[in-house]
Design a protein around this motif. Structure first.
Motif, mmCIF file in Angstrom:
data_model
loop_
_atom_site.group_PDB
_atom_site.id
_atom_site.type_symbol
_atom_site.label_atom_id
_atom_site.label_comp_id
_atom_site.label_asym_id
_atom_site.label_seq_id
_atom_site.Cartn_x
_atom_site.Cartn_y
_atom_site.Cartn_z
ATOM 1 N N PHE A 272 0.838 -1.189 0.000
ATOM 2 C CA PHE A 272 0.000 0.000 0.000
ATOM 3 C C PHE A 272 0.875 1.241 0.000
ATOM 4 O O PHE A 272 2.077 1.188 0.319
ATOM 5 C CB PHE A 272 -0.936 0.026 1.218
ATOM 6 N N ALA A 273 0.259 2.368 -0.349
ATOM 7 C CA ALA A 273 0.922 3.667 -0.289
ATOM 8 C C ALA A 273 0.532 4.339 1.025
ATOM 9 O O ALA A 273 -0.656 4.499 1.314
ATOM 10 C CB ALA A 273 0.526 4.532 -1.476
ATOM 11 N N GLU A 274 1.502 4.731 1.809
ATOM 12 C CA GLU A 274 1.226 5.319 3.121
ATOM 13 C C GLU A 274 0.970 6.826 2.994
ATOM 14 O O GLU A 274 1.673 7.534 2.261
ATOM 15 C CB GLU A 274 2.413 5.079 4.058
ATOM 16 N N THR A 275 -0.059 7.287 3.682
ATOM 17 C CA THR A 275 -0.374 8.710 3.723
ATOM 18 C C THR A 275 -0.330 9.191 5.170
ATOM 19 O O THR A 275 -0.227 8.393 6.103
ATOM 20 C CB THR A 275 -1.760 9.003 3.128
ATOM 21 N N PHE A 276 -0.445 10.504 5.354
ATOM 22 C CA PHE A 276 -0.325 11.099 6.672
ATOM 23 C C PHE A 276 -1.574 11.908 7.010
ATOM 24 O O PHE A 276 -2.322 12.329 6.126
ATOM 25 C CB PHE A 276 0.921 11.985 6.736
ATOM 26 N N GLY A 277 -1.769 12.147 8.293
ATOM 27 C CA GLY A 277 -2.976 12.801 8.765
ATOM 28 C C GLY A 277 -3.180 14.198 8.235
ATOM 29 O O GLY A 277 -4.306 14.597 7.935
ATOM 30 N N TYR A 278 -2.092 14.969 8.094
ATOM 31 C CA TYR A 278 -2.251 16.349 7.620
ATOM 32 C C TYR A 278 -2.692 16.377 6.157
ATOM 33 O O TYR A 278 -3.425 17.281 5.743
ATOM 34 C CB TYR A 278 -0.937 17.122 7.805
ATOM 35 N N GLU A 279 -2.266 15.385 5.360
ATOM 36 C CA GLU A 279 -2.723 15.316 3.971
ATOM 37 C C GLU A 279 -4.218 14.985 3.912
ATOM 38 O O GLU A 279 -4.976 15.581 3.134
ATOM 39 C CB GLU A 279 -1.926 14.240 3.221
ATOM 40 N N THR A 280 -4.639 14.041 4.755
ATOM 41 C CA THR A 280 -6.059 13.672 4.783
ATOM 42 C C THR A 280 -6.922 14.853 5.200
ATOM 43 O O THR A 280 -7.976 15.114 4.601
ATOM 44 C CB THR A 280 -6.267 12.501 5.762
ATOM 45 N N LYS A 281 -6.489 15.564 6.228
ATOM 46 C CA LYS A 281 -7.266 16.705 6.716
ATOM 47 C C LYS A 281 -7.373 17.795 5.658
ATOM 48 O O LYS A 281 -8.444 18.394 5.471
ATOM 49 C CB LYS A 281 -6.625 17.262 7.982
ATOM 50 N N TYR A 282 -6.292 18.069 4.941
ATOM 51 C CA TYR A 282 -6.316 19.098 3.893
ATOM 52 C C TYR A 282 -7.301 18.726 2.784
ATOM 53 O O TYR A 282 -8.122 19.550 2.368
ATOM 54 C CB TYR A 282 -4.917 19.288 3.318
ATOM 55 N N ARG A 283 -7.247 17.485 2.300
ATOM 56 C CA ARG A 283 -8.146 17.084 1.214
ATOM 57 C C ARG A 283 -9.599 17.105 1.659
ATOM 58 O O ARG A 283 -10.478 17.528 0.905
ATOM 59 C CB ARG A 283 -7.783 15.675 0.738
ATOM 60 N N ARG A 284 -9.867 16.636 2.893
ATOM 61 C CA ARG A 284 -11.256 16.565 3.359
ATOM 62 C C ARG A 284 -11.847 17.957 3.564
ATOM 63 O O ARG A 284 -12.999 18.208 3.215
ATOM 64 C CB ARG A 284 -11.320 15.754 4.655
ATOM 65 N N GLU A 285 -11.070 18.879 4.154
ATOM 66 C CA GLU A 285 -11.592 20.206 4.486
ATOM 67 C C GLU A 285 -11.520 21.170 3.307
ATOM 68 O O GLU A 285 -12.500 21.881 3.029
ATOM 69 C CB GLU A 285 -10.828 20.783 5.674
ATOM 70 N N GLN A 286 -10.400 21.210 2.603
ATOM 71 C CA GLN A 286 -10.193 22.241 1.594
ATOM 72 C C GLN A 286 -10.681 21.833 0.210
ATOM 73 O O GLN A 286 -11.137 22.689 -0.560
ATOM 74 C CB GLN A 286 -8.694 22.598 1.522
ATOM 75 N N VAL A 287 -10.593 20.548 -0.130
ATOM 76 C CA VAL A 287 -10.946 20.105 -1.484
ATOM 77 C C VAL A 287 -12.350 19.507 -1.517
ATOM 78 O O VAL A 287 -13.202 19.917 -2.308
ATOM 79 C CB VAL A 287 -9.913 19.079 -1.999
ATOM 80 N N LEU A 288 -12.612 18.533 -0.640
ATOM 81 C CA LEU A 288 -13.895 17.821 -0.674
ATOM 82 C C LEU A 288 -14.997 18.523 0.109
ATOM 83 O O LEU A 288 -16.186 18.254 -0.118
ATOM 84 C CB LEU A 288 -13.709 16.395 -0.129
ATOM 85 N N LYS A 289 -14.619 19.397 1.079
ATOM 86 C CA LYS A 289 -15.596 20.126 1.894
ATOM 87 C C LYS A 289 -16.529 19.157 2.648
ATOM 88 O O LYS A 289 -17.757 19.300 2.625
ATOM 89 C CB LYS A 289 -16.437 21.081 1.037
ATOM 90 N N LEU A 290 -15.961 18.174 3.312
ATOM 91 C CA LEU A 290 -16.745 17.160 4.003
ATOM 92 C C LEU A 290 -16.585 17.287 5.507
ATOM 93 O O LEU A 290 -15.616 17.878 6.008
ATOM 94 C CB LEU A 290 -16.310 15.753 3.562
ATOM 95 N N LEU A 291 -17.546 16.704 6.238
ATOM 96 C CA LEU A 291 -17.504 16.710 7.687
ATOM 97 C C LEU A 291 -16.451 15.731 8.193
ATOM 98 O O LEU A 291 -15.974 14.867 7.461
ATOM 99 C CB LEU A 291 -18.870 16.348 8.271
ATOM 100 N N LYS A 292 -16.148 15.837 9.497
ATOM 101 C CA LYS A 292 -15.143 14.954 10.092
ATOM 102 C C LYS A 292 -15.794 13.636 10.505
ATOM 103 O O LYS A 292 -16.475 13.553 11.510
ATOM 104 C CB LYS A 292 -14.510 15.626 11.327
ATOM 105 N N THR A 293 -15.621 12.620 9.678
ATOM 106 C CA THR A 293 -16.028 11.257 10.011
ATOM 107 C C THR A 293 -14.928 10.314 9.534
ATOM 108 O O THR A 293 -14.083 10.696 8.709
ATOM 109 C CB THR A 293 -17.361 10.867 9.342
ATOM 110 N N HIS A 294 -14.943 9.109 10.022
ATOM 111 C CA HIS A 294 -13.898 8.162 9.655
ATOM 112 C C HIS A 294 -14.035 7.715 8.201
ATOM 113 O O HIS A 294 -13.037 7.523 7.506
ATOM 114 C CB HIS A 294 -13.942 6.952 10.594
ATOM 115 N N TYR A 295 -15.284 7.552 7.717
ATOM 116 C CA TYR A 295 -15.438 7.117 6.326
ATOM 117 C C TYR A 295 -15.136 8.254 5.360
ATOM 118 O O TYR A 295 -14.636 8.014 4.252
ATOM 119 C CB TYR A 295 -16.840 6.539 6.097
ATOM 120 N N PHE A 296 -15.397 9.511 5.741
ATOM 121 C CA PHE A 296 -15.000 10.631 4.891
ATOM 122 C C PHE A 296 -13.481 10.799 4.892
ATOM 123 O O PHE A 296 -12.897 11.218 3.881
ATOM 124 C CB PHE A 296 -15.679 11.917 5.351
ATOM 125 N N ASP A 297 -12.828 10.506 6.023
ATOM 126 C CA ASP A 297 -11.367 10.495 6.036
ATOM 127 C C ASP A 297 -10.829 9.455 5.061
ATOM 128 O O ASP A 297 -9.836 9.689 4.358
ATOM 129 C CB ASP A 297 -10.849 10.199 7.449
#
Length: 427
Positions: A272-297
């Protein structure tokens, strides 16, 4: 909502729309193999053409998020609630087994040295192993539904020293309280002045012990803050229940478990390709505009930095439960037998459809009036007659699954009420 498709050889294909699946079923060209999520199997040969599918997983010690995307659309998303009662269940099982041996083989010789598993190299605690297997089980499940071409996994890292001491920085990491001591026990004895902290030396017992204020079986840690010096006399009196000590539960339990899970997942051979929490948070909040849930993460983990996807309006909630019930009898002398098998053709945790709603069997009665609840254990009805107008939708398994519809009306409420949503368990 999409319908998942597998071919004659049980290899996953791209999902289709419900209308196409309905035509295949009516024409006799497919059959239903799973209700939740709804999956059909083709009864004729297919070309096997698939498209790239990227799956992502948000690891955790309590809740795991998983998702899969293709062609700019979310195909699958789920939240898995891991078991937190494995240690307690094992203690209960040990008690039931011990009393059963006393009833059936009273003079059975002791065999406490036969536990080879406890001496096995690289052994994991059962509670950690259960959580690790839950991650791999979800991975295999997604790969059985969709032709996954690549995985992205977020492996979180925690600074445990920073959690226990938020003000630490720089050289403070190397100059902690344990500096100059061989181990934690030596530090605790020196901190307490080599004196029992209960009787303060009045018992004249010079044999000292380091006692856990909150037992490890009750989520206590080995940190110095959870250890206290007691003489042997007071230590025995404490375990006999003559007095009690108060303390706080560990703040780093889940952070420690995440570290172990992270190490074991890397060693498993999973590509697998490893990602980091700050990348996930940026995509969810700034790009996808989604709420904080585990499946949206998990959806954000699948995406690229500038990729926007169409979000599915349903999510699969999963909860891991024990494989079987070990308590067979109850009463002061175990005189009452508990039916652990089927009663009226139903077992505990079977998903049923009744007049009072759809839910999982929570309690059984010989009268035929059962108690049902939703996937989280919230009561739907305490008295449902399963002998009349009751249909079993799925049999008991170690993973309970229920599909619910999402609602974005408020940031604090993501689902309609689970358990009463009939469309959540059928096509």
């Amino acid at each position: 909502m999409l319908v998942f498709v597998i071919n004659q050889n049980k290899k996953p294909l791209m999902p289709c729309k419900p209308s196409k699946a309905r035509k295949l079923l009516q024409a006799g060209k497919a059959k239903v193999v799973r209700n939740t999520p709804f999956t059909i199997k083709l009864l004729f040969g297919s070309s096997g053409y698939t498209q790239p599918v990227i799956a992502g997983m948000d690891t955790g010690s309590k809740v795991v998020g998983c998702a899969a995307i293709a062609n700019g659309k979310v195909l699958y998303q789920s939240e898995i609630y891991l078991r937190e009662n494995v240690s307690k269940k094992m203690d209960q099982r040990k008690m039931y087994r011990r009393t059963r041996r006393g009833r059936k083989t009273r003079y059975r010789p002791a065999r406490f040295d036969n536990r080879g598993n406890s001496r096995k190299e690289g052994r994991l605690a059962p509670s950690i192993r259960s959580k690790l297997e839950s991650h791999f089980r979800e991975k295999r499940f997604v790969e059985s539904l969709l032709p996954v071409t690549g995985w992205k996994v977020e492996l979180a890292s925690f600074d445990i020293h920073k959690i226990t001491n938020p003000e630490v920085s720089g050289v403070g990491y190397q100059e902690g309280n344990l500096k100059g001591f061989y181990n934690v026990k030596a530090y605790v004895l020196d901190r307490d002045g080599y004196t029992c902290q209960h009787c303060m030396g009045k018992s004249k017992d010079f044999r000292l012990h380091c006692h856990h204020i909150v037992f490890r079986s009750q989520k206590g840690s080995d940190a110095p803050e959870n250890l206290i010096t007691l003489c042997e006399t007071c230590h025995k009196a404490l375990h006999n229940g003559e007095f009690k000590l108060s303390g706080n539960k560990s703040k780093t339990k889940h952070a420690t478990e995440i570290g172990i899970l992270k190490s074991q997942i890397r060693k498993s051979g999973w590509s697998f390709a490893e990602t980091f929490g700050y990348e996930t948070k940026y995509r969810r909040e700034q790009v996808l505009k989604l709420l904080k849930t585990h499946y949206f993460d998990a959806v954000a983990i699948c995406c690229r930095d500038d990729q926007n996807v169409e979000v599915e309006d349903s999510v699969f909630l999963k909860r891991n439960v024990s494989k079987r019930d070990h308590q067979q009898r109850r009463g002061k002398r175990s005189e009452k037998k508990i039916p652990t098998g089927k009663l009226f053709g139903l077992r505990k945790f079977d998903l049923v459809k009744t007049e009072n709603g759809i839910g999982f069997i929570r309690g059984k009665r010989s009268s035929g009036y059962f108690s049902i609840s939703d996937i989280f254990g919230n009561k739907i009805s305490d008295s449902v007659n399963v002998k009349k107008k009751c249909r079993r939708l799925s049999a008991r398994s170690t993973t309970l699954v229920q599909m619910v519809q999402m609602t974005h009306s408020s940031p604090t409420c993501h689902f309609r009420q689970a358990g009463n949503v009939e469309e959540g368990v059928s096509c």
